[in-house]
Design a protein around this motif. Sequence first.
Motif, PDB file in Angstrom:
ATOM      1  N   GLU A 231       0.904  -1.322  -0.036  1.00 49.65           N
ATOM      2  CA  GLU A 231       0.100   0.037   0.204  1.00 49.65           C
ATOM      3  C   GLU A 231       0.901   1.376  -0.146  1.00 49.65           C
ATOM      4  OE1 GLU A 231      -3.617   0.289   2.604  1.00 49.65           O
ATOM      5  OE2 GLU A 231      -2.713   2.440   3.039  1.00 49.65           O
TER       6      GLU A 231
ATOM      7  N   LEU B  51       2.104   1.805  -3.485  1.00 47.19           N
ATOM      8  CA  LEU B  51       1.277   2.272  -4.620  1.00 47.19           C
ATOM      9  C   LEU B  51       0.840   3.677  -4.363  1.00 47.19           C
ATOM     10  CD1 LEU B  51      -0.722  -1.193  -4.932  1.00 47.19           C
ATOM     11  CD2 LEU B  51       0.519  -0.242  -6.586  1.00 47.19           C
ATOM     12  N   GLN B  52       0.554   4.000  -2.939  1.00 46.16           N
ATOM     13  CA  GLN B  52       0.185   5.175  -2.692  1.00 46.16           C
ATOM     14  C   GLN B  52       1.082   6.392  -2.943  1.00 46.16           C
ATOM     15  OE1 GLN B  52      -2.578   5.880  -1.540  1.00 46.16           O
ATOM     16  NE2 GLN B  52      -2.981   6.972   0.308  1.00 46.16           N
TER      17      GLN B  52
ATOM     18  N   ASP C 129      -6.104   7.733  -3.904  1.00 44.87           N
ATOM     19  CA  ASP C 129      -5.901   7.359  -2.739  1.00 44.87           C
ATOM     20  C   ASP C 129      -6.348   6.066  -2.671  1.00 44.87           C
ATOM     21  OD1 ASP C 129      -5.575   7.319  -0.060  1.00 44.87           O
ATOM     22  OD2 ASP C 129      -6.917   9.053   0.511  1.00 44.87           O
ATOM     23  N   VAL C 130      -5.094   5.364  -2.249  1.00 44.64           N
ATOM     24  CA  VAL C 130      -5.143   3.940  -2.086  1.00 44.64           C
ATOM     25  C   VAL C 130      -5.510   3.340  -0.669  1.00 44.64           C
ATOM     26  CG1 VAL C 130      -3.786   1.512  -2.325  1.00 44.64           C
ATOM     27  CG2 VAL C 130      -3.399   3.303  -3.928  1.00 44.64           C
ATOM     28  N   SER C 131      -5.352   4.185   0.066  1.00 44.76           N
ATOM     29  CA  SER C 131      -5.757   4.198   1.421  1.00 44.76           C
ATOM     30  C   SER C 131      -7.374   4.003   1.669  1.00 44.76           C
ATOM     31  CB  SER C 131      -5.116   4.975   2.345  1.00 44.76           C
ATOM     32  OG  SER C 131      -5.805   6.116   2.359  1.00 44.76           O
TER      33      SER C 131
ATOM     34  N   ARG D 255      -7.655  -4.412  -5.359  1.00 41.61           N
ATOM     35  CA  ARG D 255      -7.191  -4.677  -3.979  1.00 41.61           C
ATOM     36  C   ARG D 255      -7.748  -5.985  -3.663  1.00 41.61           C
ATOM     37  NH1 ARG D 255      -6.175  -0.615   0.948  1.00 41.61           N
ATOM     38  NH2 ARG D 255      -4.398  -1.760   1.803  1.00 41.61           N
TER      39      ARG D 255
ATOM     40  N   ALA E 292      -5.715  -6.796   2.358  1.00 37.83           N
ATOM     41  CA  ALA E 292      -4.928  -5.465   2.807  1.00 37.83           C
ATOM     42  C   ALA E 292      -3.675  -5.216   2.189  1.00 37.83           C
ATOM     43  CB  ALA E 292      -4.953  -5.488   4.367  1.00 37.83           C
ATOM     44  N   ASP E 293      -3.050  -6.449   1.914  1.00 36.87           N
ATOM     45  CA  ASP E 293      -1.480  -6.354   1.434  1.00 36.87           C
ATOM     46  C   ASP E 293      -1.324  -7.146   0.297  1.00 36.87           C
ATOM     47  OD1 ASP E 293      -1.768  -8.843   2.595  1.00 36.87           O
ATOM     48  OD2 ASP E 293      -0.077  -8.725   3.915  1.00 36.87           O
TER      49      ASP E 293
ATOM     50  N   PHE F 139      -2.421  -6.683  -4.134  1.00 37.96           N
ATOM     51  CA  PHE F 139      -3.083  -6.114  -5.240  1.00 37.96           C
ATOM     52  C   PHE F 139      -2.609  -6.688  -6.338  1.00 37.96           C
ATOM     53  CE2 PHE F 139      -2.277  -3.334  -1.525  1.00 37.96           C
ATOM     54  CZ  PHE F 139      -3.167  -2.296  -1.769  1.00 37.96           C
TER      55      PHE F 139
ATOM     56  N   LYS G 173      -4.119  13.985  -1.266  1.00 36.50           N
ATOM     57  CA  LYS G 173      -3.265  12.854  -0.850  1.00 36.50           C
ATOM     58  C   LYS G 173      -2.146  13.385  -0.442  1.00 36.50           C
ATOM     59  CE  LYS G 173      -2.045   9.575  -3.483  1.00 36.50           C
ATOM     60  NZ  LYS G 173      -1.911   8.346  -4.357  1.00 36.50           N
TER      61      LYS G 173
END
Lengths: 369, 130
Positions: free
Chosen positions: A69, A72-73, A79-81, A108, A111-112, A114, A265
């Motif tokens: 994340e 990628l962010q 906003d990937v979050s 996604r 959570a971890d 992608f 972001k």
Amino acid sequence: MAQTDGDLRRTPLYEAHKALGARMMPFAGWEMPVQYTSIIAEHRAVRSRAGLFDVSHLGRIRIEGPQAEPLLQRVLTVDVSRMAPGKARYSMLCREDGGILDDPVLYRLEADRFILVCNAISTRKVLDWLGTWNKSYGATLTDVTQETGALAFQGPRAAGHLAVLCTSTLNEMPPFTCVPARVAGLQGLVARTGYTGEDGFEIYLHVPGPLALWQVLMQHGMVPCGLGARDTLRLEAGFLLYGQDMDETVNPFEAGLERFVHLEKREFVGREALLVARDRPPERRMVGLVLVGPGVARSGYPILHQGWPVGRVTSGTYAPTLDVSIALGYVPPAVSSPGTRLEIDIRGRTAEAEVVSRPFYRREKFLPP
Amino acid sequence: MNPPDCRYSREHEWVRLEPGGTAQVGITDFAQQELGDVVFLTLPQAGETLAQFHKFGEIESVKAVSDLYAPISGEVVEVNSGVAEHPELVNQEPYVRGWLLRIRVTDKNELDNLLSANDYEALVALKGQH
């Protein structure tokens, strides 16, 4: 760039395409089907019922680990979050100067974990770009393009057909979501995404799953569709094609993609340049054009305003659903408002065109019973 | 199969002589397959003259645009209004309802500059090989 056939990559469905008599064409380093019978017939199948595409040429990159994340962010404009597991999102990778490197779709899974699906023409570049930035993060990056394949199953009837073959309750899946599922007994990732302007799905499977699922869907009488129809469908829907409608010399504000740039972001590559771009009037804007008369505006044709060159067509086609010719191109903001009359130079003949708001075609939300 | 009563140009047009000195002109089955779905045609009007092997119009498909070349010289006496309204006729019936122009032929001897159906098929077969 001359490219001999020997250099071209083939998808897991290559033999199936040949067996169906598809016309094959080089596309972004791949040997892909342009059409099986007729671009217009395949286009209409997707708008009215359903059509099946091989999209295995798209790059598939798996990004895993606790650093996935944060990486990628840093490199994506969205906003990937704010993406929960099971969400999909259209996004962009930009250079430090704001130029668009690619416009991938991010899935996604957890959570971890992608999957980033990028344009075939950009896959190598995106891998290199991610690899460079990942030196500061240490996520696990894997190019899974070769070991997997992808089918796009698009059209108002796609969900109904797929539901019969699927363990998940597809009808309850919102657009831009994804779920691991068994389809016709094959384990894959089913996403309610697409590039046609219709409801539909993209299904990612490990080899040899793509061929097996293709065959099952063909046995159900589905219409195979080539890149020709994919292009006319995406143009009617007003979607840009990377490498043709935008590239690294264009920023998202010029391309009309600013809603996919989350400047709030905190920090991401290109943010400084994009903040400047937001506050400065752009030199050019992407517009949609509809031709008033006959003819087809094709890529590279000059766009004129009262006889003066103001830009060029980047994509254009006859739009089968609308029965008019449509085009995309860049023009100065002063002549970019819907309703503005422009002209297109079609091989020396001046054709009248009007700026319209995109999409050119919008599907009805609900099917008539 | 290409009809034996037509003559063919290397640019993939056909011409079919009619009684009374006129002829129909169209594009070949090979040409329509190469083009794919035809969506627009730009054709001359009745009264205009065509010169053999010179451009007389344009044909647009979804994927490509191509120039049309006259297989024989003459004056246009009729334009097929059917293909203007339904360009797909060129794909569906290139030798029948998909004809483009009817012309009054200037010189029948120009037919000698064209290919027979057999010779045209040989030309197309050669193209299909690569």
